[in-house]
Design an enzyme around this catalytic site. Structure first.
Site, PDB file in Angstrom:
ATOM      1  N   GLU A   1       0.786  -1.234   0.000  1.00 47.08           N
ATOM      2  CA  GLU A   1       0.000   0.000   0.000  1.00 47.08           C
ATOM      3  C   GLU A   1       0.822   1.291   0.000  1.00 47.08           C
ATOM      4  O   GLU A   1       0.780   2.074   0.968  1.00 47.08           O
ATOM      5  CB  GLU A   1      -0.978  -0.029   1.178  1.00 47.08           C
ATOM      6  CG  GLU A   1      -1.920  -1.222   1.095  1.00 47.08           C
ATOM      7  CD  GLU A   1      -3.009  -1.215   2.173  1.00 47.08           C
ATOM      8  OE1 GLU A   1      -2.844  -0.503   3.170  1.00 47.08           O
ATOM      9  OE2 GLU A   1      -4.011  -1.916   1.987  1.00 47.08           O
TER      10      GLU A   1
ATOM     11  N   GLU B   1      -5.349  -8.632  -0.690  1.00 52.22           N
ATOM     12  CA  GLU B   1      -6.062  -8.578   0.594  1.00 52.22           C
ATOM     13  C   GLU B   1      -7.551  -8.392   0.332  1.00 52.22           C
ATOM     14  O   GLU B   1      -7.933  -7.482  -0.410  1.00 52.22           O
ATOM     15  CB  GLU B   1      -5.603  -7.403   1.476  1.00 52.22           C
ATOM     16  CG  GLU B   1      -4.240  -7.569   2.112  1.00 52.22           C
ATOM     17  CD  GLU B   1      -3.838  -6.399   3.025  1.00 52.22           C
ATOM     18  OE1 GLU B   1      -4.727  -5.727   3.588  1.00 52.22           O
ATOM     19  OE2 GLU B   1      -2.627  -6.176   3.150  1.00 52.22           O
TER      20      GLU B   1
HETATM   21  C1  FCB Z   1      -4.805  -3.099   5.199  1.00 54.71           C
HETATM   22  C2  FCB Z   1      -3.411  -3.244   5.775  1.00 54.71           C
HETATM   23  C3  FCB Z   1      -3.311  -4.315   6.830  1.00 54.71           C
HETATM   24  C4  FCB Z   1      -4.507  -4.326   7.750  1.00 54.71           C
HETATM   25  C5  FCB Z   1      -5.771  -4.328   6.949  1.00 54.71           C
HETATM   26  C6  FCB Z   1      -7.019  -4.394   7.783  1.00 54.71           C
HETATM   27  O1  FCB Z   1      -4.970  -1.900   4.549  1.00 54.71           O
HETATM   28  O2  FCB Z   1      -2.519  -3.567   4.747  1.00 54.71           O
HETATM   29  O3  FCB Z   1      -2.117  -4.157   7.550  1.00 54.71           O
HETATM   30  O4  FCB Z   1      -4.447  -3.261   8.617  1.00 54.71           O
HETATM   31  O5  FCB Z   1      -5.814  -3.177   6.145  1.00 54.71           O
END
Ligand code: FCB
Length: 440
Positions: A165, A345
């Site tokens: 990110e 993710e």
């Molecule tokens: C993401 C992050 C991770 C965690 C999730 C919920 O953006 O990469 O570390 O905090 O959110």
């Protein structure tokens, strides 16, 4: 009930992060990281911190056995820069290198493919004292660190992630959270520079099969169908998501800034864009929810602002459930870049505890994942080349400043006793991996 299957060889996995799980924050020569510092600052009334976290540093064998039990093909984990280079550069901490040797070997022995993420928000405090991501020298420090990792682990680790990110710790931090445009724009370019230089260093040092990055890509939607809102949403998309992707893939930044010379504000120097350009082999996309963007002329920079979704359904702690965002982001990314895509993710925060029989029935998480996976499948059917998905996250862990009050795990973790219990969602995910058959 509709039933769907995913393409053969689909990469089923989970993602996790050093600061959120390892603990052992000052053991075996580890240096202090910015997150150690941030969470210790409130030492009159100490808040949650990662001092012990899930104690993965000591329990990695037990936890890798759990990952195997869940049937995970791939686990994406991050390396703590301050464990390897306590001051961020210079002196190498052998015990830090040894720890990840053990982790990698244990994963390989368990039949799990290790995907190493070089950076997940936790750079050494010593580098923050030099300005962190607002200091151009960070680019070189980061590239050296990544090169060192690739040289050391590259014989066993074939899949690399440069960072998690990039938007969040540059523009997201300085612009969205602090309102400081000048610093935010500079940091964005420095991070992109670091990304490019690190990608080159990983390729030169190791023999990677693939290099990727996890971009933070919520679905971005205009508040209305008006031309103003649609153009505002597009500027936001370019500034946030396309900025890094087009930088690294094509060596140019998309136009988004309205009030000044964008390149100058970013601090682009001659020769920089050749370094930023370092095409990735695949794109990693973290999608949780959406951003709804309105045309706001009083915003002097991009005439756009995020507004509260009109009909949003929220989970605990305010994260919206919006499965269609997965389809929107995947199909747009495929259309724009035609590259293999990974969901790096997806996940949700629901706080569920064991019942009297020690069972954690997190039905809301199961439902959430069913709906998100269904949208991923829809995107695949619409032509997007989606190769895998890594659910966030294996077990409940330190959710930054919220600690264990936010819980994203497929496995329950009690930080006081370090007891682990596979939740209903963990059993559900294992069954999905084994049968490749999703009912929703
Ligand atoms: C993401 C992050 C991770 C965690 C999730 C919920 O953006 O990469 O570390 O905090 O959110």
């Amino acid at each position: 009930m509709p039933t769907i299957t995913f393409p053969e060889g689909f990469d089923w996995g989970c993602a996790t992060c050093a600061y959120q799980t390892e603990g052992a924050w000052n053991e075996d020569g580890k240096g202090e990281s910015v997150w150690d510092y941030i969470t210790h600052m409130g030492n009159v009334n100490p808040g949650p911190n990662g001092d012990t976290a899930c104690d993965f540093y000591h329990r990695y064998m037990e936890d890798i056995a759990l990952m195997k039990e869940l049937g995970l093909k791939t686990v994406r984990f991050s390396i703590a820069w301050s464990r390897i280079l306590p001051e961020g550069k210079g002196r190498v901490n052998q015990k830090g290198l040894d720890f990840y040797d053990r982790v990698i070997e244990e994963m390989l022995a368990a039949g799990i493919s290790p995907l190493v993420n070089c950076y997940h928000f936790d750079h050494p405090l010593a580098l923050q004292r030099e300005g962190g991501w607002t200091n151009r020298d960070m680019a070189g420090y980061f590239a050296d660190y990544c090169g060192l990792l690739a040289a050391h682990y590259g014989d066993r680790v074939k899949r690399w992630m440069v960072m998690n990110e990039p938007w969040v710790f540059s523009g997201g931090l300085y612009i969205s959270r602090m309102g400081d445009w000048a610093t935010g724009l500079r940091a964005m370019h420095i991070v992109a520079l670091a990304h490019g230089m690190a990608t080159h260093a990983i390729r030169a040092a190791g023999k990677p099969e693939s290099i990727t990055t996890a971009f933070d890509t919520p679905g971005i939607y205009p508040m209305s169908d008006s031309e103003g809102d649609r153009a505002a949403a597009e500027r936001r998309w370019r500034m946030r998501d396309a900025f890094f992707i087009e930088g690294v893939q094509a060596g140019r930044y998309p136009e988004f800034y309205l009030n000044g010379d964008q390149e100058e504000l970013l601090g682009v120097q001659p020769g920089d864009m050749e370094l930023v350009k370092a095409p990735l082999d695949c794109l990693g996309l973290n999608v949780y929810a959406r951003e709804v963007i309105a045309y706001v002329p009083s915003d002097p920079h991009i005439n756009a602002r995020a507004v509260v979704p009109p009909d949003g359904v929220e989970t605990f702690y305010g994260m919206e459930v919006y499965p269609e965002a997965v389809h929107q982001v995947l199909t747009r990314m495929w259309g724009d870049y035609h590259m293999p895509l990974w969901m790096t993710e997806i996940g949700c925060n629901y706080v569920d505890f064991p019942d009297a029989n020690g069972v954690v029935s997190d039905d809301r998480r199961v439902r959430f994942l069913q709906r998100y996976f269904a949208q991923m499948h829809r995107a695949i059917q619409d032509g997007a080349d989606v190769r895998g998905c890594h659910v966030w996250t294996i077990m409940d862990s330190v959710e930054w400043t919220a600690g264990f009050e936010m819980r994203f795990g497929l496995v329950y973790c009690d930080p006081a006793t370090q007891q682990r219990i596979i939740k209903k969602s963990g059993h559900w995910y294992r069954d999905l991996i084994t049968t490749n058959c999703l009912q929703y």
